[in-house]
Design an enzyme around this catalytic site. Structure first.
Site, PDB file in Angstrom:
ATOM      1  CG  ASP A  63      -1.780   1.202   1.364  1.00 39.68           C
ATOM      2  OD1 ASP A  63      -1.760   2.057   0.451  1.00 39.68           O
ATOM      3  OD2 ASP A  63      -2.484   1.319   2.385  1.00 39.68           O
ATOM      4  CE1 TYR A  78      -7.534  11.830 -10.280  1.00 40.92           C
ATOM      5  CE2 TYR A  78      -8.400  13.482 -11.795  1.00 40.92           C
ATOM      6  CZ  TYR A  78      -7.484  12.492 -11.491  1.00 40.92           C
ATOM      7  OH  TYR A  78      -6.506  12.174 -12.390  1.00 40.92           O
ATOM      8  CE  LYS A  99      -3.810  12.262  -9.755  1.00 41.84           C
ATOM      9  NZ  LYS A  99      -2.589  11.448  -9.569  1.00 41.84           N
TER      10      LYS A  99
END
Length: 251
Positions: free
Chosen positions: A61, A154, A158
C-alpha cells in the site's frame, strides 16, 4: 540512449502493474534500468516480472510508510541505490456533485493521490541526498487547470500533488529534482471502466476523443516517454515543472 553507468540505474514505480505505470516500467527497462513495481495488483505485478528480468515486484500500500521503507531496503540491498521515484498510482472516484460525495471517498482520494507523495519523499529523499542525486516524477492531471464537473476533490488532490512537487523542487535542489507529468484522459483500464462495455461505449469514447485537439486520448507510451525525459539526465536542468501530455486539452 541508455544512461551510461558502472552500475544500473534504479527506479521505483507505483501502480506499475497496469496502464501508464506498466508502460513507464517497460520504457525504463528497455533502457537497462532496474525497476521495482509497487502495486496492489499482485497477479499483474508478478506476471510482468516473469516477462522481464529487469523488473521486480513488491505488494504494498503506497499510502503506508512501511511500504516505502521496505521498498528502499529492497532496492538498496539488491542494487545499492535508488535514482528515481515515479508516483503514478492514483484513483479518480465517481463523477458526482460535491454535495453527494461520500466522506469515505473524499478521504480515500487524498490518501491514495497525495499521501504517497509525502511518504515517498520522507523515506527516499534522505537516501538520494546521501548518494548525491536523484529525481521524483509525480503524475498529476490536467484536471488541475481544466477541471471537470463531478471530480472536484480528485482535481484538487492532483492540484495538491502539483504544488507540493514545485515546493519540494525548491527544498531539495540541487541534489534532487522534482517534476510532474499531467496526462489528459488515457487509454487505460480506468477509461474503459468509465465508458463501459455496452453498445454505447464507442460513442462515449468518440466524444472524449473529439474533446481533445489532437483527436485521440493519451496513450501509455506518451506518458512513459515524458517520464523518461524528466526522470533521466536528459532533463538535468529541469525541476519544479509540470509537463502537460494532454493533446492540447490545457490550451
Amino acid at each position: 540512449m541508455t544512461t551510461a553507468s558502472t552500475t544500473p540505474r534504479v527506479a521505483i514505480v507505483t501502480g506499475g502493474a497496469d496502464g501508464f505505470g506498466a508502460a513507464i516500467c517497460d520504457r525504463f527497462s528497455q533502457e537497462g534500468w532496474k525497476v521495482l513495481i509497487l502495486d496492489l495488483n499482485q497477479q499483474k505485478g508478478e506476471e510482468k516480472t516473469r516477462q522481464d528480468g529487469n523488473l521486480r515486484y513488491m505488494f504494498g500500500d503506497v499510502a503506508s510508510r512501511a511500504t516505502w521503507e521496505q521498498a528502499l531496503q529492497s532496492v538498496q540491498a539488491e542494487f545499492g541505490r535508488v535514482d528515481l521515484v515515479v508516483n503514478n498510482a492514483g484513483i479518480t472516484g465517481n463523477p458526482t456533485p460535491t454535495h453527494l460525495k461520500d466522506i469515505a471517498e473524499y478521504e480515500k482520494t487524498f490518501r491514495v493521490n497525495v499521501l504517497p507523495i509525502f511518504l515517498s519523499t520522507q523515506v527516499i529523499a534522505p537516501a538520494m541526498m546521501e548518494q548525491g542525486n536523484g529525481a521524483f516524477v509525480n503524475i498529476t492531471s490536467t484536471g488541475c487547470t481544466r477541471p471537470r464537473p463531478g471530480f472536484a476533490f480528485y482535481n484538487s488532490s492532483k492540484a495538491a500533488v502539483s504544488v507540493a512537487t514545485k515546493t519540494m523542487a525548491l527544498e531539495y535542489a540541487p541534489k534532487i529534482r522534482f517534476n510532474c507529468v499531467a496526462p489528459a484522459v488515457g487509454q487505460t483500464s480506468m477509461l474503459q471502466a468509465s465508458i463501459g462495455q455496452g453498445a454505447d461505449s464507442q460513442e462515449r469514447l468518440r466524444k472524449i476523443e473529439e474533446s481533445l485537439p489532437m483527436r485521440r486520448v493519451t496513450q501509455p507510451s506518451d506518458i512513459a516517454n515524458a517520464v523518461w525525459y524528466l526522470g533521466t539526465d536528459q532533463s538535468s536542468f529541469v525541476t519544479g515543472t509540470t509537463l502537460e501530455v494532454d493533446g492540447g486539452r490545457g490550451v
